[in-house]
Design an enzyme around this catalytic site. Sequence first.
Site, short mmCIF file in Angstrom:
data_model
loop_
_atom_site.label_atom_id
_atom_site.label_comp_id
_atom_site.label_asym_id
_atom_site.label_seq_id
_atom_site.Cartn_x
_atom_site.Cartn_y
_atom_site.Cartn_z
CD GLU A 285 39.38 39.33 40.54
OE1 GLU A 285 39.64 40.53 40.63
OE2 GLU A 285 40.26 38.46 40.35
CG HIS A 306 35.02 47.72 70.71
ND1 HIS A 306 34.64 48.07 71.99
CD2 HIS A 306 35.62 46.50 70.82
CE1 HIS A 306 35.01 47.12 72.84
NE2 HIS A 306 35.60 46.15 72.15
CE LYS A 420 41.84 45.85 34.50
NZ LYS A 420 42.32 44.52 34.15
O1 PA5 Z 1 42.96 37.64 39.94
C1 PA5 Z 1 43.18 38.30 38.95
O2 PA5 Z 1 43.24 37.80 37.83
C2 PA5 Z 1 43.42 39.80 39.04
O3 PA5 Z 1 43.23 40.28 40.33
C3 PA5 Z 1 44.85 40.10 38.64
O4 PA5 Z 1 45.73 39.41 39.47
C4 PA5 Z 1 45.13 41.60 38.70
O5 PA5 Z 1 44.22 42.29 37.92
C5 PA5 Z 1 46.54 41.90 38.22
O6 PA5 Z 1 46.72 41.43 36.93
P1 PA5 Z 1 48.16 41.29 36.29
O7 PA5 Z 1 48.93 40.32 37.09
O8 PA5 Z 1 47.91 40.82 34.90
O9 PA5 Z 1 48.80 42.66 36.32
#
Ligand code: PA5
Length: 444
Positions: A285, A306, A420
């Site tokens: 990310e 394996h 989303k």
């Molecule tokens: O790293 C990030 O920002 C995302 O992976 C969020 O943690 C994830 O989408 C969950 O978001 P939230 O804590 O707002 O529900």
Amino acid sequence: MKKITVNTADAACPCKLSALAPEAVAALHTVEQATGAGNDFLGWVNLPSSISEAELADINATAESLRRDCEVVVAIGIGGSYLGAKAVIEALDNAFAAYLPAQAGAPKVLFAGQNIGEDYLAELSSFLADKKFGIIVISKSGTTTEPAIAFRILKEQLERQLGKAEASRRIVAITDEKRGALRTLATSEGYKTFIIPDNVGGRFSVLTPVGLLPIAVAGHDIKALVAGAVEMEELTRSTGEDNPCLQYAEARNALYRDGKKIEILVNYNPKLHFFGEWWKQLYGESEGKDGKGIFPAAVDFSTDLHSMGQWIQEGERTIFETVISVEESAHTTIIPSDNDNLDGLNYIAGKRVDQVNKMAELGTRLAHVDGGVPNIRISLPALEERWLGQLIYFFEKACGISGYMLGVNPFNQPGVEAYKKNMFALLAKPGYEAETEAIQARLK
Ligand code: PA5
């Protein structure tokens, strides 16, 4: 001082690494002095040393109350609101904790809201039907669909089982200080809450209550975890070659620039499987944007030797590996001698299982390096809180440095919104009318 170490001798030639040193140091300054893109999300940089005794005591007291009252605590969250706690708990728990009876005083920590699996939720709900359970609901935005669905279902179940007032005492919410649906709900229902700081993104939040509370509920020492992170925070301010974050960031960027586009994080201890999942999110990310980024994958060795071993040894030469090597096992298991020796194993009788594992690790490293897979090795003394705290902070800091060396903003994640938007359009979410019309026309 004992600490985690990084070895890049089998990664790239020292001249390539030292050529990148000035760039890595500049990126370190960008992180430390908050002068780069995404600098409003650098709250994690000095976070470990700023956690007070009182904060840790509050988290431990809340964990203690959940532990006393519950046989099971369900931590609800996804992405950064899930993976850190899951990784640390799996690393520290007994490998067969899930099969031990659920009991108040030593509750199981289960997870929900990290998927939209109907069967998963139905089976969890039926498992909880005769259990004393509690909920930790974690969402920074307070609006993420997956945990919101899980929370709605499990909250309703808890209220049915206990009544609304008692259920409210068994629910803890971890969310934004002021904004979001979860904050509003927590205030109106009177839940105990903890705050996710504004300037700490989800994937950097494991050392906030997001990770610390579930880890403490699972019975692990969050004080030692944070102490390890503080040690690494101090160590990684250095601009010298003793800074492991600089070593790692230099090596992976040198390899990427040489065409090694895939990094596999390798463990030789199955308890580190979810650490690989946490790391994948942190690096994926943070770096996968603007058409750039090392693809982060993770494997469990020797298990995956394996299955993936052939590809790694002889497939397209675009990969390198980063091995997390645990120096000491917690237990001693000796391979017994056998009079018949039909399996031919007497040559290793009397040795510890870990000695064999270490030879598998060394043999694999030599074979992979010979096969054109450069190797970075990160060693930690043992799977204990202090070293995991060091490792977490090490990877976070190296990620910030590495992302800036790559030329991206390591602290945003604009690409996560695309699915989303389509999902909301397909579900006809209010406010998405135009998108619903457009996506339906496309699907005709
Ligand atoms: O790293 C990030 O920002 C995302 O992976 C969020 O943690 C994830 O989408 C969950 O978001 P939230 O804590 O707002 O529900």
